[in-house]
Enzyme design. Structure first.
Site, PDB file in Angstrom:
ATOM      1  N   ASP A 117       1.489   6.184   5.509  1.00 32.69           N
ATOM      2  CA  ASP A 117       0.284   5.232   4.969  1.00 32.69           C
ATOM      3  C   ASP A 117       1.160   4.638   3.522  1.00 32.69           C
ATOM      4  OD1 ASP A 117      -2.011   3.964   5.432  1.00 32.69           O
ATOM      5  OD2 ASP A 117      -3.163   5.593   4.476  1.00 32.69           O
ATOM      6  N   LYS A 122     -10.827  12.326   8.141  1.00 34.95           N
ATOM      7  CA  LYS A 122     -10.265  12.117   9.404  1.00 34.95           C
ATOM      8  C   LYS A 122     -10.233  13.116  10.477  1.00 34.95           C
ATOM      9  CE  LYS A 122      -6.714   8.482   8.146  1.00 34.95           C
ATOM     10  NZ  LYS A 122      -7.482   7.271   8.875  1.00 34.95           N
ATOM     11  N   ASP A 181     -12.226   6.824   3.628  1.00 34.01           N
ATOM     12  CA  ASP A 181     -11.006   6.717   4.347  1.00 34.01           C
ATOM     13  C   ASP A 181     -10.523   5.048   4.369  1.00 34.01           C
ATOM     14  OD1 ASP A 181      -8.912   7.195   6.253  1.00 34.01           O
ATOM     15  OD2 ASP A 181     -10.360   7.345   7.966  1.00 34.01           O
ATOM     16  N   LYS A 241       0.864  -1.172  -0.400  1.00 33.46           N
ATOM     17  CA  LYS A 241      -0.112  -0.104   0.044  1.00 33.46           C
ATOM     18  C   LYS A 241       0.842   1.263   0.098  1.00 33.46           C
ATOM     19  CE  LYS A 241      -3.429   2.668   2.872  1.00 33.46           C
ATOM     20  NZ  LYS A 241      -4.245   2.464   4.166  1.00 33.46           N
ATOM     21  N   GLU A 255      -9.618   3.628   1.872  1.00 29.06           N
ATOM     22  CA  GLU A 255      -8.848   3.693   0.540  1.00 29.06           C
ATOM     23  C   GLU A 255      -7.997   2.715   0.267  1.00 29.06           C
ATOM     24  OE1 GLU A 255      -7.832   5.142   3.175  1.00 29.06           O
ATOM     25  OE2 GLU A 255      -5.807   4.751   2.927  1.00 29.06           O
ATOM     26  N   ASP A 279      -2.959  10.107   3.830  1.00 29.10           N
ATOM     27  CA  ASP A 279      -4.195   9.572   4.060  1.00 29.10           C
ATOM     28  C   ASP A 279      -5.083  10.618   4.900  1.00 29.10           C
ATOM     29  OD1 ASP A 279      -6.546   8.414   4.230  1.00 29.10           O
ATOM     30  OD2 ASP A 279      -5.920   6.870   5.281  1.00 29.10           O
ATOM     31  N   ARG A 285      -7.570  -0.675   0.694  1.00 25.48           N
ATOM     32  CA  ARG A 285      -7.994  -1.937   0.081  1.00 25.48           C
ATOM     33  C   ARG A 285      -8.431  -1.557  -1.384  1.00 25.48           C
ATOM     34  NH1 ARG A 285     -12.894  -2.182   4.333  1.00 25.48           N
ATOM     35  NH2 ARG A 285     -11.226  -1.292   5.596  1.00 25.48           N
TER      36      ARG A 285
HETATM   37  N1  BES Z   1      -4.299   4.247   6.886  1.00 26.73           N
HETATM   38  C1  BES Z   1      -5.353   4.024   7.663  1.00 26.73           C
HETATM   39  C2  BES Z   1      -5.325   3.164   8.697  1.00 26.73           C
HETATM   40  C3  BES Z   1      -4.299   3.394   9.815  1.00 26.73           C
HETATM   41  C4  BES Z   1      -4.793   3.847  10.982  1.00 26.73           C
HETATM   42  C5  BES Z   1      -2.930   3.239   9.936  1.00 26.73           C
HETATM   43  C6  BES Z   1      -3.666   4.222  12.014  1.00 26.73           C
HETATM   44  C7  BES Z   1      -1.925   3.579  10.889  1.00 26.73           C
HETATM   45  C8  BES Z   1      -2.478   4.275  11.969  1.00 26.73           C
HETATM   46  C9  BES Z   1      -6.446   3.577   6.902  1.00 26.73           C
HETATM   47  O1  BES Z   1      -6.529   3.893   5.397  1.00 26.73           O
HETATM   48  C10 BES Z   1      -7.809   3.822   7.376  1.00 26.73           C
HETATM   49  O2  BES Z   1      -8.163   5.021   7.590  1.00 26.73           O
HETATM   50  N2  BES Z   1      -8.787   2.754   7.877  1.00 26.73           N
HETATM   51  C11 BES Z   1      -9.838   2.814   8.498  1.00 26.73           C
HETATM   52  C12 BES Z   1     -10.852   2.051   7.988  1.00 26.73           C
HETATM   53  C13 BES Z   1     -12.229   2.160   7.950  1.00 26.73           C
HETATM   54  C14 BES Z   1     -12.932   3.448   7.630  1.00 26.73           C
HETATM   55  C15 BES Z   1     -12.897   1.157   7.776  1.00 26.73           C
HETATM   56  C16 BES Z   1      -9.591   3.005   9.967  1.00 26.73           C
HETATM   57  O3  BES Z   1      -8.860   2.004  10.300  1.00 26.73           O
HETATM   58  O4  BES Z   1     -10.236   3.573  10.810  1.00 26.73           O
HETATM   59 ZN    ZN Z   2      -4.819   4.477   4.661  1.00 25.14          ZN
HETATM   60 MN    MN Z   3      -7.774   5.800   5.345  1.00 21.91          MN
END
Ligand code: BES
Ligand code: ZN
Ligand code: MN
Length: 503
Positions: free
Chosen positions: A288, A277, A347, A265, A349, A270, A351
């Site tokens: 990210d 966020k 968010d 990834k 993104e 992000d 996947r």
């Molecule tokens: N990049 C984030 C995940 C992340 C969070 C990485 C904290 C490192 C530290 C990812 O893209 C994300 O935002 N995931 C969301 C998914 C949700 C919207 C289903 C999450 O984990 O809140």
């Molecule tokens: Zn992310």
């Molecule tokens: Mn995200």
């Protein structure tokens, strides 16, 4: 530049500014560890009272610098705690070497006399000392402390082939981990998808000298991504002024023993997109792209070590931003290969870009696919910020965990339950549902989503959202910021595949 050498010599007689020795705790008090026997002899009966008046406990993480007053040839000795004597293992040695390296700020030459009587321990000292001393200073107007010119790793088996091999492996792996840390630590403004791809191209140019047929690079720009139908990468990247890329780096040795595909990834920042966020959650989101950094640097390390396995590495790069042109919740994207996805949370993104890259990886018919991603906060909730989650085909998950143990990276298996797979099929208008608002098992849902794009191939997904970035202070060989997590596991996984095939 620091020169590293592996040597068999007496630490008491070695000419160096600093000698590092281990301290262990026993039921009868503290003592110096294996490798420091002649340092202990040099002090003789004065050692015990010295250690006791210094208050040395031999705990992991403990480091103390002591003047030798002429007892050793070196003027200073660093005492590095290794924990309980009967529990000293490569992980403890790696941590001690890392902590010691960080404590040495002004020496031109350093000799490590930690336990190093096996190839695994040689590797632990060599990697730990390189990585624990890692710094990132391009944005500091006055540079930090100077790195030593000469580092010697002392080992009684220094002249054995296995030790030399372990030392060379450690050099390649530690260099790759440090390079991954550099990329992660670089601010997102200076590492857009385009700049990230340029940086890969520059490293590729240097690494491919004299073997351009074995190490090849292809970078798809936004136009080529559009022509190819990479709807996931484009859908995530369209809100940013910095256009997306797909980087493909391939290592093809002569007569390869198998073919491993790596997918990482590469979200260079992000923001969450329109599903934006909260401010605090965004502060570290330059990290990210740590999955892309890990798979690319692992591939460069495999090429440097000339491992006999073909590696195809895919790094989808995009910046997830907000604009009048950004993808909306409710939009449907057509992924590479034609599968449609209903987006409900911009968010989620990672996947989306991974789906395109997984399908692309499958086209080259690898034996196994590993993807690496800072994918979900849910995995951090489950495993904390120092342990990675591994999900996918059972045998491949086991193989990754095994490689992780050899590489000293903490990982834990997680399931992909059938009922969660069912939830990804619940879109009323598209083939696959990207997200639902059931919060439980968010990391498992993400993996179930990815699985839909693996075409039933042997596959494992490494969710490194926690361990990719260290928000706190340094510990062991892990420094603040980007950690380079997963690089060592990937190299070990590929090394093992090559060794199994030749055996
Ligand atoms: N990049 C984030 C995940 C992340 C969070 C990485 C904290 C490192 C530290 C990812 O893209 C994300 O935002 N995931 C969301 C998914 C949700 C919207 C289903 C999450 O984990 O809140
Ligand atoms: Zn992310
Ligand atoms: Mn995200």
């Amino acid at each position: 530049m620091t020169t590293y050498t592996l040597r068999s010599a007496s630490p008491a007689k070695t000419r160096a500014d600093v000698v590092v020795v281990g301290v262990v705790s026993t039921t009868k008090g503290v003592e110096l560890a294996t490798g420091a026997e002649d340092v202990a002899d040099a002090w003789g009966r004065r050692l015990r009272p010295l250690l006791s008046s210094l208050g040395v406990k031999g705990k992991t993480g403990e480091v103390l610098t002591v003047p030798t007053g002429g007892v050793l040839r070196a003027p200073l000795v660093v005492l590095a705690g290794l924990g309980a004597k009967d529990a000293v293992d490569p992980v403890a040695v790696r941590r001690a070497a890392g902590a010691a390296a960080r404590s040495i700020t002004n020496a031109a030459s350093v000799a490590y006399a930690l336990p190093a009587d096996s190839p695994e321990l040689v590797r632990a000292v060599a990697e730990g000392s390189r990585l624990g001393g890692y710094t990132f200073t391009p944005y500091k107007s006055s540079g930090g402390s100077e790195a030593p010119n000469d580092v010697v790793v002392l080992s009684p088996i220094a002249r054995k082939k296995e030790a030399e091999q372990a030392f060379a492996d450690a050099e390649a792996v530690a260099g790759a981990v440090a390079a991954a840390r550099d990329w992660v630590n670089t601010p997102a403004a200076d590492l857009t998808p385009e700049k990230f791809a340029d940086s890969v191209a520059a490293q590729h140019k240097a690494a491919a000298k004299g073997r351009t047929k074995q190490l090849t690079l292809r970078v798809l720009d936004e136009q080529e991504l559009a022509d190819g139908g990479f709807g996931g990468i484009l859908g995530v990247g369209r809100g940013s002024d910095a256009p997306p890329r797909l980087v493909e780096l391939t290592w093809s040795p002569k007569d390869p023993q198998g073919h491993v595909a790596l997918v990482g990834k590469g979200i260079t920042f992000d923001s969450g997109g329109l599903s934006i966020k909260p401010a605090q959650g965004m502060t570290t989101m330059k990290c990210d792209m740590a999955g892309a950094a890990a798979v690319l640097q692992a591939t460069f390390a495999v090429a440097a070590l000339e491992l006999p396995v073909k590696v195809s590495c895919y790094a989808p790069m995009a910046e997830n931003m907000v604009s009048g042109n950004a993808t909306r919740p409710g939009d449907v994207l057509t992924m590479y290969g034609g599968t449609t996805v209903e987006v409900l949370n911009t968010d989620a993104e990672g996947r989306l870009v991974l789906a395109d890259a997984l399908v692309r990886a499958g086209e080259d018919d690898p034996d196994v696919i590993l993807d690496v991603a800072t994918l979900t906060g849910a995995m951090m909730l489950a495993l904390g910020d120092r342990v990675g989650g591994v999900l996918g085909t059972e045998e491949v998950v086991e193989e990754v965990l095994e490689a992780g143990r050899a590489a000293a990276e903490a990982q834990w298996p997680m399931p992909i339950p059938d009922e969660i797979v069912e939830r990804t099929k619940a879109s009323k208008i598209a083939d696959v549902l990207q997200h639902d608002w059931n919060r439980w098992g968010g990391g498992l849902y993400a993996a179930a989503f990815l699985q839909a794009f693996t075409d039933g191939r042997p596959w494992a997904h490494l969710d490194i959202a926690g361990p990719a970035y260290n928000n706190g202070g340094a510990y062991g060989d892990v420094t603040p910021g980007g950690t380079g997590f997963a690089v060592a596991t990937l190299v070990e996984f590929i090394r093992q595949r090559g060794a199994d095939a030749t055996a």
